[in-house]
Design a protein around this motif. Structure first.
Motif, PDB file in Angstrom:
ATOM      1  N   MET A 229       3.451 -11.149  -8.163  1.00  0.00           N
ATOM      2  CA  MET A 229       2.193 -10.474  -7.853  1.00  0.00           C
ATOM      3  C   MET A 229       2.254  -9.027  -8.346  1.00  0.00           C
ATOM      4  SD  MET A 229       0.364  -9.819  -4.151  1.00  0.00           S
ATOM      5  CE  MET A 229       0.088 -11.573  -3.901  1.00  0.00           C
ATOM      6  N   THR A 230       1.229  -8.610  -9.068  1.00  0.00           N
ATOM      7  CA  THR A 230       1.169  -7.252  -9.600  1.00  0.00           C
ATOM      8  C   THR A 230       0.678  -6.291  -8.528  1.00  0.00           C
ATOM      9  OG1 THR A 230       0.659  -8.129 -11.797  1.00  0.00           O
ATOM     10  CG2 THR A 230       0.173  -5.799 -11.405  1.00  0.00           C
ATOM     11  N   THR A 231       1.294  -5.119  -8.463  1.00  0.00           N
ATOM     12  CA  THR A 231       0.793  -4.053  -7.598  1.00  0.00           C
ATOM     13  C   THR A 231       0.122  -3.000  -8.471  1.00  0.00           C
ATOM     14  OG1 THR A 231       2.915  -2.892  -7.656  1.00  0.00           O
ATOM     15  CG2 THR A 231       2.551  -4.434  -5.848  1.00  0.00           C
ATOM     16  N   PHE A 232      -1.058  -2.547  -8.044  1.00  0.00           N
ATOM     17  CA  PHE A 232      -1.887  -1.669  -8.851  1.00  0.00           C
ATOM     18  C   PHE A 232      -2.043  -0.308  -8.195  1.00  0.00           C
ATOM     19  CE2 PHE A 232      -3.383  -6.022  -9.520  1.00  0.00           C
ATOM     20  CZ  PHE A 232      -3.389  -6.129 -10.908  1.00  0.00           C
ATOM     21  N   ALA A 233      -2.064   0.734  -9.013  1.00  0.00           N
ATOM     22  CA  ALA A 233      -2.504   2.059  -8.593  1.00  0.00           C
ATOM     23  C   ALA A 233      -3.798   2.364  -9.323  1.00  0.00           C
ATOM     24  CB  ALA A 233      -1.448   3.111  -8.916  1.00  0.00           C
ATOM     25  N   VAL A 234      -4.760   2.901  -8.608  1.00  0.00           N
ATOM     26  CA  VAL A 234      -5.998   3.369  -9.215  1.00  0.00           C
ATOM     27  C   VAL A 234      -6.150   4.831  -8.826  1.00  0.00           C
ATOM     28  CG1 VAL A 234      -8.501   3.138  -9.354  1.00  0.00           C
ATOM     29  CG2 VAL A 234      -7.070   1.088  -9.162  1.00  0.00           C
ATOM     30  N   ILE A 235      -6.150   5.705  -9.828  1.00  0.00           N
ATOM     31  CA  ILE A 235      -6.264   7.141  -9.580  1.00  0.00           C
ATOM     32  C   ILE A 235      -7.703   7.560  -9.848  1.00  0.00           C
ATOM     33  CG2 ILE A 235      -5.455   9.427 -10.263  1.00  0.00           C
ATOM     34  CD1 ILE A 235      -2.812   8.210 -11.027  1.00  0.00           C
ATOM     35  N   GLY A 236      -8.415   7.860  -8.781  1.00  0.00           N
ATOM     36  CA  GLY A 236      -9.822   8.210  -8.882  1.00  0.00           C
ATOM     37  C   GLY A 236     -10.675   7.221  -8.123  1.00  0.00           C
TER      38      GLY A 236
ATOM     39  N   ASN B 203      -5.997  -9.805  -7.350  1.00  0.00           N
ATOM     40  CA  ASN B 203      -4.760 -10.168  -8.052  1.00  0.00           C
ATOM     41  C   ASN B 203      -3.514  -9.563  -7.426  1.00  0.00           C
ATOM     42  OD1 ASN B 203      -6.436 -11.468  -9.817  1.00  0.00           O
ATOM     43  ND2 ASN B 203      -6.096 -10.113 -11.539  1.00  0.00           N
ATOM     44  N   GLY B 204      -3.689  -8.588  -6.556  1.00  0.00           N
ATOM     45  CA  GLY B 204      -2.533  -7.950  -5.938  1.00  0.00           C
ATOM     46  C   GLY B 204      -2.955  -6.718  -5.164  1.00  0.00           C
ATOM     47  N   PRO B 205      -2.057  -6.159  -4.352  1.00  0.00           N
ATOM     48  CA  PRO B 205      -2.398  -4.985  -3.550  1.00  0.00           C
ATOM     49  C   PRO B 205      -2.694  -3.769  -4.423  1.00  0.00           C
ATOM     50  CG  PRO B 205      -0.058  -5.487  -3.379  1.00  0.00           C
ATOM     51  CD  PRO B 205      -0.680  -6.631  -4.116  1.00  0.00           C
ATOM     52  N   VAL B 206      -3.646  -2.959  -3.967  1.00  0.00           N
ATOM     53  CA  VAL B 206      -4.103  -1.790  -4.725  1.00  0.00           C
ATOM     54  C   VAL B 206      -3.944  -0.531  -3.868  1.00  0.00           C
ATOM     55  CG1 VAL B 206      -6.043  -0.682  -5.905  1.00  0.00           C
ATOM     56  CG2 VAL B 206      -5.801  -3.179  -5.967  1.00  0.00           C
ATOM     57  N   THR B 207      -3.311   0.480  -4.436  1.00  0.00           N
ATOM     58  CA  THR B 207      -3.286   1.808  -3.825  1.00  0.00           C
ATOM     59  C   THR B 207      -4.277   2.674  -4.575  1.00  0.00           C
ATOM     60  OG1 THR B 207      -0.941   1.551  -3.264  1.00  0.00           O
ATOM     61  CG2 THR B 207      -1.856   3.782  -3.182  1.00  0.00           C
ATOM     62  N   LEU B 208      -5.287   3.171  -3.866  1.00  0.00           N
ATOM     63  CA  LEU B 208      -6.394   3.910  -4.470  1.00  0.00           C
ATOM     64  C   LEU B 208      -6.292   5.375  -4.064  1.00  0.00           C
ATOM     65  CD1 LEU B 208      -9.128   4.038  -5.980  1.00  0.00           C
ATOM     66  CD2 LEU B 208     -10.233   3.276  -3.858  1.00  0.00           C
ATOM     67  N   TRP B 209      -6.097   6.244  -5.070  1.00  0.00           N
ATOM     68  CA  TRP B 209      -5.962   7.678  -4.789  1.00  0.00           C
ATOM     69  C   TRP B 209      -7.305   8.367  -4.870  1.00  0.00           C
ATOM     70  CZ3 TRP B 209      -7.013  12.083  -7.684  1.00  0.00           C
ATOM     71  CH2 TRP B 209      -6.513  13.277  -7.157  1.00  0.00           C
ATOM     72  N   ALA B 210      -7.591   9.212  -3.875  1.00  0.00           N
ATOM     73  CA  ALA B 210      -8.839   9.975  -3.841  1.00  0.00           C
ATOM     74  C   ALA B 210      -8.549  11.394  -3.402  1.00  0.00           C
ATOM     75  CB  ALA B 210      -9.836   9.321  -2.892  1.00  0.00           C
TER      76      ALA B 210
ATOM     77  N   CYS C  87       4.072   1.349  -8.030  1.00  0.00           N
ATOM     78  CA  CYS C  87       3.127   0.342  -8.531  1.00  0.00           C
ATOM     79  C   CYS C  87       3.523  -0.134  -9.921  1.00  0.00           C
ATOM     80  CB  CYS C  87       1.718   0.918  -8.550  1.00  0.00           C
ATOM     81  SG  CYS C  87       1.066   1.257  -6.897  1.00  0.00           S
ATOM     82  N   ASP C  88       3.126  -1.353 -10.249  1.00  0.00           N
ATOM     83  CA  ASP C  88       3.489  -1.949 -11.538  1.00  0.00           C
ATOM     84  C   ASP C  88       2.663  -1.400 -12.695  1.00  0.00           C
ATOM     85  OD1 ASP C  88       5.406  -3.734 -10.397  1.00  0.00           O
ATOM     86  OD2 ASP C  88       3.759  -5.040  -9.748  1.00  0.00           O
ATOM     87  N   MET C  89       1.450  -0.973 -12.427  1.00  0.00           N
ATOM     88  CA  MET C  89       0.589  -0.386 -13.456  1.00  0.00           C
ATOM     89  C   MET C  89      -0.406   0.536 -12.788  1.00  0.00           C
ATOM     90  SD  MET C  89      -1.828  -3.677 -14.425  1.00  0.00           S
ATOM     91  CE  MET C  89      -3.020  -2.700 -15.329  1.00  0.00           C
ATOM     92  N   ALA C  90      -0.892   1.514 -13.542  1.00  0.00           N
ATOM     93  CA  ALA C  90      -1.814   2.501 -12.977  1.00  0.00           C
ATOM     94  C   ALA C  90      -3.041   2.639 -13.851  1.00  0.00           C
ATOM     95  CB  ALA C  90      -1.124   3.859 -12.824  1.00  0.00           C
ATOM     96  N   LEU C  91      -4.207   2.629 -13.225  1.00  0.00           N
ATOM     97  CA  LEU C  91      -5.464   2.879 -13.911  1.00  0.00           C
ATOM     98  C   LEU C  91      -5.897   4.308 -13.586  1.00  0.00           C
ATOM     99  CD1 LEU C  91      -5.328  -0.314 -13.333  1.00  0.00           C
ATOM    100  CD2 LEU C  91      -7.769  -0.274 -13.828  1.00  0.00           C
ATOM    101  N   ILE C  92      -6.192   5.084 -14.618  1.00  0.00           N
ATOM    102  CA  ILE C  92      -6.574   6.480 -14.448  1.00  0.00           C
ATOM    103  C   ILE C  92      -8.091   6.563 -14.609  1.00  0.00           C
ATOM    104  CG2 ILE C  92      -6.034   8.848 -15.048  1.00  0.00           C
ATOM    105  CD1 ILE C  92      -3.586   7.145 -14.340  1.00  0.00           C
ATOM    106  N   VAL C  93      -8.789   6.775 -13.492  1.00  0.00           N
ATOM    107  CA  VAL C  93     -10.247   6.683 -13.487  1.00  0.00           C
ATOM    108  C   VAL C  93     -10.821   8.010 -12.984  1.00  0.00           C
ATOM    109  CG1 VAL C  93     -12.166   5.111 -12.998  1.00  0.00           C
ATOM    110  CG2 VAL C  93      -9.818   4.307 -12.761  1.00  0.00           C
TER     111      VAL C  93
END
Length: 322
Positions: free
Chosen positions: A1-8, A23-30, A70-76
């Protein structure tokens, strides 16, 4: 299972977090405490994406250190803030970063991948295409481009992120995906001006077609492939954002066309990326020797030029072959 970071945790970041949570747990930064509180306690981002119930698999945080595993990070984050956020994020260098901002950096005239490469050694990809946040968050079908120079990394990211209703098309044309996303925001403002000024659907269709020609000229000059610009991240996103008031950039243009003050139109938490991109795009086009009269007209309007005079100047340009 992929762990995701979302920045924004704006509308788009929240929508992506909602989708990826399947698809997997998400840590969302705000940044905003109220956003973090309403996501964690009420399962809703009331500031940026009200009325959408968010999955339990999303945990919001203000601590960038929480993203490190996290396994991958999305920069938003907005394009003009990407450099500052990446400088502070301290994400491990092996973690792939997916850049979701659409713009060109003021001053440097760099695309988002070029900005990121100044700061990090992480594998990089770009996510771009026709995707209104509220529709994605509600699970409506969406097709979008994931561009990555390394095919294996791109394939792994597509496999990790794709959902039945969130279809990803892989590309290696990172420049094309970036330029399509940046330029369409400026052209959406132009189409909004046409709507707000009451110039009709014929004028809007002409604006989209001639704007696409400008996008293609500029993209090819910067090393993009024309076929990428004719795909989801170029023409697809252009048609969407030039045709609906769900687009912040289109709404901004409508207000300009109606003669409303720019300061009033830019007020509020949501960002219309095209407002910052337009003058930068005109500068970058000039440096590349590319003529972009529609983009230049938008930049002029944002600088205070009268709407009717600007439209008249466009219509008075010399006749030419298509």
């Amino acid at each position: 299972m992929t762990t995701f970071a979302v920045i924004g945790a704006g509308a788009w970041g929240t929508a992506l977090a909602s989708t990826l949570a399947g698809n997997g747990p998400v840590t969302l930064w705000a940044r905003e405490a109220e956003v973090i509180d309403t996501i964690n306690e009420a399962r809703e981002n009331r500031l940026f994406l009200p009325g959408i119930t968010l999955p339990a698999g999303i945990a919001a945080t203000a601590n960038l250190a929480d993203l490190a595993t996290c396994d991958m990070a999305l920069i938003v984050v907005p394009a003009q803030h990407l450099r500052g956020v990446l400088a502070s994020a301290a994400i491990p260098p092996a973690t792939p970063l997916v850049l979701c901002a659409k713009g060109i950096e003021a001053g440097s005239l760099k695309l988002m991948v070029e900005v990121a490469r100044d700061l990090v050694a992480n594998p990089l990809a770009v996510l771009s295409g026709p995707s209104f946040a509220a529709e994605v968050a509600r699970g409506l079908p969406c097709a979008i481009t994931l561009a990555c120079a390394d095919a294996a990394t791109g394939a792994a990211l597509v496999a990790a992120m794709a959902r039945p209703q969130f279809r990803l098309y892989q590309s290696d044309d990172v420049v094309g995906a970036e330029i399509g996303g940046a330029v369409k925001n400026v052209l959406a403002i132009a189409c909004g001006v046409v709507e707000g000024a009451g110039l009709g659907l014929n004028a809007r269709a002409a604006m989209i077609a001639r704007g696409f020609a400008e996008m293609t000229r500029f993209g090819v000059a910067r090393g993009a492939r024309a076929e990428t610009l004719a795909g989801l991240s170029g023409l697809g996103d252009l048609v969407l954002t030039c045709s609906s008031e769900n687009s912040r950039n289109f709404r901004l243009g409508v207000g300009l066309g109606q003669g409303r003050p720019l300061a009033d139109l830019l007020a509020g938490p949501a960002v219309a990326e095209g407002a910052a991109t337009a003058p930068v795009l005109v500068e970058a086009a000039s440096a590349a020797g590319v003529e972009m009269p529609i983009a230049a007209a938008v930049a002029a309007l944002l600088a205070g030029a009268p709407v009717r005079d600007t439209i008249s100047a466009l219509l008075a340009r010399p006749l030419k072959a298509e």
